[in-house]
Design a protein around this motif. Structure first.
Motif, mmCIF file in Angstrom:
data_model
loop_
_atom_site.group_PDB
_atom_site.id
_atom_site.type_symbol
_atom_site.label_atom_id
_atom_site.label_comp_id
_atom_site.label_asym_id
_atom_site.label_seq_id
_atom_site.Cartn_x
_atom_site.Cartn_y
_atom_site.Cartn_z
ATOM 1 N N GLY A 1 -2.516 -20.454 -21.538
ATOM 2 C CA GLY A 1 -1.801 -19.651 -22.515
ATOM 3 C C GLY A 1 -0.621 -18.852 -22.000
ATOM 4 N N VAL A 2 -0.320 -18.944 -20.707
ATOM 5 C CA VAL A 2 0.834 -18.241 -20.150
ATOM 6 C C VAL A 2 2.085 -19.020 -20.533
ATOM 7 C CG1 VAL A 2 1.915 -17.438 -18.017
ATOM 8 C CG2 VAL A 2 -0.576 -17.412 -18.238
ATOM 9 N N THR A 3 3.155 -18.323 -20.867
ATOM 10 C CA THR A 3 4.381 -19.031 -21.240
ATOM 11 C C THR A 3 5.007 -19.694 -20.010
ATOM 12 O OG1 THR A 3 5.887 -17.178 -20.856
ATOM 13 C CG2 THR A 3 4.884 -17.354 -23.062
ATOM 14 N N PRO A 4 5.666 -20.826 -20.208
ATOM 15 C CA PRO A 4 6.362 -21.459 -19.084
ATOM 16 C C PRO A 4 7.371 -20.511 -18.420
ATOM 17 C CG PRO A 4 6.173 -23.009 -20.887
ATOM 18 C CD PRO A 4 5.702 -21.671 -21.414
ATOM 19 N N ALA A 5 8.075 -19.738 -19.217
ATOM 20 C CA ALA A 5 9.063 -18.804 -18.650
ATOM 21 C C ALA A 5 8.381 -17.771 -17.753
ATOM 22 C CB ALA A 5 9.839 -18.114 -19.765
ATOM 23 N N SER A 6 7.216 -17.296 -18.151
ATOM 24 C CA SER A 6 6.488 -16.322 -17.342
ATOM 25 C C SER A 6 6.002 -16.945 -16.038
ATOM 26 C CB SER A 6 5.307 -15.775 -18.135
ATOM 27 O OG SER A 6 4.578 -14.843 -17.377
ATOM 28 N N MET A 7 5.544 -18.183 -16.097
ATOM 29 C CA MET A 7 5.108 -18.870 -14.876
ATOM 30 C C MET A 7 6.295 -19.050 -13.934
ATOM 31 S SD MET A 7 1.866 -19.265 -14.927
ATOM 32 C CE MET A 7 1.749 -20.288 -13.467
ATOM 33 N N ARG A 8 7.432 -19.461 -14.469
ATOM 34 C CA ARG A 8 8.615 -19.650 -13.625
ATOM 35 C C ARG A 8 9.059 -18.320 -13.005
ATOM 36 N NH1 ARG A 8 9.879 -23.445 -17.898
ATOM 37 N NH2 ARG A 8 9.767 -25.552 -17.014
ATOM 38 N N ALA A 9 8.996 -17.249 -13.787
ATOM 39 C CA ALA A 9 9.378 -15.933 -13.263
ATOM 40 C C ALA A 9 8.450 -15.517 -12.123
ATOM 41 C CB ALA A 9 9.353 -14.891 -14.379
ATOM 42 N N THR A 10 7.171 -15.826 -12.258
ATOM 43 C CA THR A 10 6.217 -15.523 -11.193
ATOM 44 C C THR A 10 6.575 -16.281 -9.923
ATOM 45 O OG1 THR A 10 4.455 -15.115 -12.787
ATOM 46 C CG2 THR A 10 3.770 -15.641 -10.544
ATOM 47 N N PHE A 11 6.893 -17.570 -10.068
ATOM 48 C CA PHE A 11 7.258 -18.373 -8.906
ATOM 49 C C PHE A 11 8.561 -17.868 -8.289
ATOM 50 C CE2 PHE A 11 4.988 -22.215 -10.998
ATOM 51 C CZ PHE A 11 3.755 -21.733 -10.591
ATOM 52 N N GLU A 12 9.524 -17.507 -9.114
ATOM 53 C CA GLU A 12 10.797 -16.991 -8.603
ATOM 54 C C GLU A 12 10.578 -15.693 -7.829
ATOM 55 O OE1 GLU A 12 13.386 -16.772 -11.990
ATOM 56 O OE2 GLU A 12 13.465 -18.963 -12.184
ATOM 57 N N ASP A 13 9.674 -14.844 -8.328
ATOM 58 C CA ASP A 13 9.363 -13.603 -7.629
ATOM 59 C C ASP A 13 8.731 -13.898 -6.275
ATOM 60 O OD1 ASP A 13 9.079 -10.641 -7.556
ATOM 61 O OD2 ASP A 13 6.937 -11.159 -7.551
ATOM 62 N N MET A 14 7.838 -14.878 -6.247
ATOM 63 C CA MET A 14 7.219 -15.267 -4.968
ATOM 64 C C MET A 14 8.277 -15.732 -3.981
ATOM 65 S SD MET A 14 3.865 -17.457 -5.903
ATOM 66 C CE MET A 14 2.956 -17.071 -7.376
ATOM 67 N N LEU A 15 9.185 -16.585 -4.439
ATOM 68 C CA LEU A 15 10.234 -17.100 -3.558
ATOM 69 C C LEU A 15 11.136 -15.986 -3.041
ATOM 70 C CD1 LEU A 15 11.227 -20.363 -5.432
ATOM 71 C CD2 LEU A 15 10.161 -20.189 -3.174
ATOM 72 N N SER A 16 11.493 -15.066 -3.908
ATOM 73 C CA SER A 16 12.412 -14.004 -3.491
ATOM 74 C C SER A 16 11.757 -13.021 -2.525
ATOM 75 C CB SER A 16 12.970 -13.267 -4.710
ATOM 76 O OG SER A 16 11.956 -12.533 -5.355
ATOM 77 N N SER A 17 10.420 -13.020 -2.452
ATOM 78 C CA SER A 17 9.750 -12.094 -1.545
ATOM 79 C C SER A 17 9.367 -12.733 -0.209
ATOM 80 C CB SER A 17 8.504 -11.509 -2.221
ATOM 81 O OG SER A 17 7.528 -12.511 -2.418
ATOM 82 N N LEU A 18 9.749 -13.995 0.001
ATOM 83 C CA LEU A 18 9.457 -14.635 1.283
ATOM 84 C C LEU A 18 10.212 -13.926 2.397
ATOM 85 C CD1 LEU A 18 9.591 -18.419 0.317
ATOM 86 C CD2 LEU A 18 7.569 -17.025 0.760
ATOM 87 N N ILE A 19 9.569 -13.792 3.541
ATOM 88 C CA ILE A 19 10.145 -13.082 4.679
ATOM 89 C C ILE A 19 10.698 -14.092 5.672
ATOM 90 C CG2 ILE A 19 9.613 -11.560 6.614
ATOM 91 C CD1 ILE A 19 7.334 -10.422 4.777
ATOM 92 N N ASP A 20 11.950 -13.906 6.068
ATOM 93 C CA ASP A 20 12.604 -14.764 7.055
ATOM 94 C C ASP A 20 11.989 -14.459 8.423
ATOM 95 O OD1 ASP A 20 14.263 -15.959 8.915
ATOM 96 O OD2 ASP A 20 16.117 -15.348 7.928
ATOM 97 N N PRO A 21 11.301 -15.426 9.040
ATOM 98 C CA PRO A 21 10.632 -15.156 10.315
ATOM 99 C C PRO A 21 11.592 -14.964 11.488
ATOM 100 C CG PRO A 21 10.484 -17.483 9.807
ATOM 101 C CD PRO A 21 11.102 -16.813 8.608
ATOM 102 N N THR A 22 12.868 -15.191 11.295
ATOM 103 C CA THR A 22 13.834 -15.016 12.377
ATOM 104 C C THR A 22 14.450 -13.617 12.381
ATOM 105 O OG1 THR A 22 15.713 -15.840 11.091
ATOM 106 C CG2 THR A 22 14.423 -17.455 12.330
ATOM 107 N N GLN A 23 14.130 -12.813 11.385
ATOM 108 C CA GLN A 23 14.708 -11.477 11.311
ATOM 109 C C GLN A 23 13.945 -10.511 12.221
ATOM 110 O OE1 GLN A 23 17.594 -10.800 9.517
ATOM 111 N NE2 GLN A 23 17.488 -13.015 9.427
ATOM 112 N N GLU A 24 14.659 -9.603 12.856
ATOM 113 C CA GLU A 24 14.029 -8.609 13.725
ATOM 114 C C GLU A 24 13.150 -7.682 12.906
ATOM 115 O OE1 GLU A 24 16.553 -6.515 16.446
ATOM 116 O OE2 GLU A 24 17.913 -8.221 16.573
ATOM 117 N N GLY A 25 12.167 -7.120 13.567
ATOM 118 C CA GLY A 25 11.295 -6.150 12.905
ATOM 119 C C GLY A 25 10.238 -6.772 12.030
ATOM 120 N N ARG A 26 10.052 -8.072 12.159
ATOM 121 C CA ARG A 26 9.034 -8.721 11.334
ATOM 122 C C ARG A 26 7.658 -8.414 11.870
ATOM 123 N NH1 ARG A 26 7.838 -14.454 13.298
ATOM 124 N NH2 ARG A 26 8.736 -14.418 15.358
ATOM 125 N N SER A 27 6.687 -8.536 11.027
ATOM 126 C CA SER A 27 5.308 -8.273 11.456
ATOM 127 C C SER A 27 4.631 -9.544 11.867
ATOM 128 C CB SER A 27 4.491 -7.682 10.323
ATOM 129 O OG SER A 27 5.193 -6.764 9.576
#
Length: 73
Positions: free
Chosen positions: A47-73
């Motif tokens: 019952g979740v809208t396709p737009a809401s699912m896509r927004a969730t995936f986009e949020d996940m992608l935008s929060s990925l951490i670049d492992p080459t950046q300094e100060g990473r955990s």
């Protein structure tokens, strides 16, 4: 579905040419596409809208951490 034969680009802007790296990238691409499709279908069928699912995936992608950046955990 989009064509997954596009070249991956390195930090210098050049296509990744190493056959083994391209093989791994293609395998990862296929696995992720299938996992995302499965999750998308589950959400929409529950019952979740396709737009809401896509927004969730986009949020996940935008929060990925670049492992080459300094100060990473």
């Amino acid at each position: 579905m989009k064509d997954s034969s596009f070249p991956w680009v390195d930090r210098a802007g050049e296509p990744v040419a190493c056959a083994e790296k391209v093989k791994v990238l293609r395998e990862n691409d296929a696995e992720l596409r299938q996992a995302l499709q499965d999750a998308f279908e589950d959400g929409v069928l529950m019952g979740v809208t396709p737009a809401s699912m896509r927004a969730t995936f986009e949020d996940m992608l935008s929060s990925l951490i670049d492992p080459t950046q300094e100060g990473r955990s």
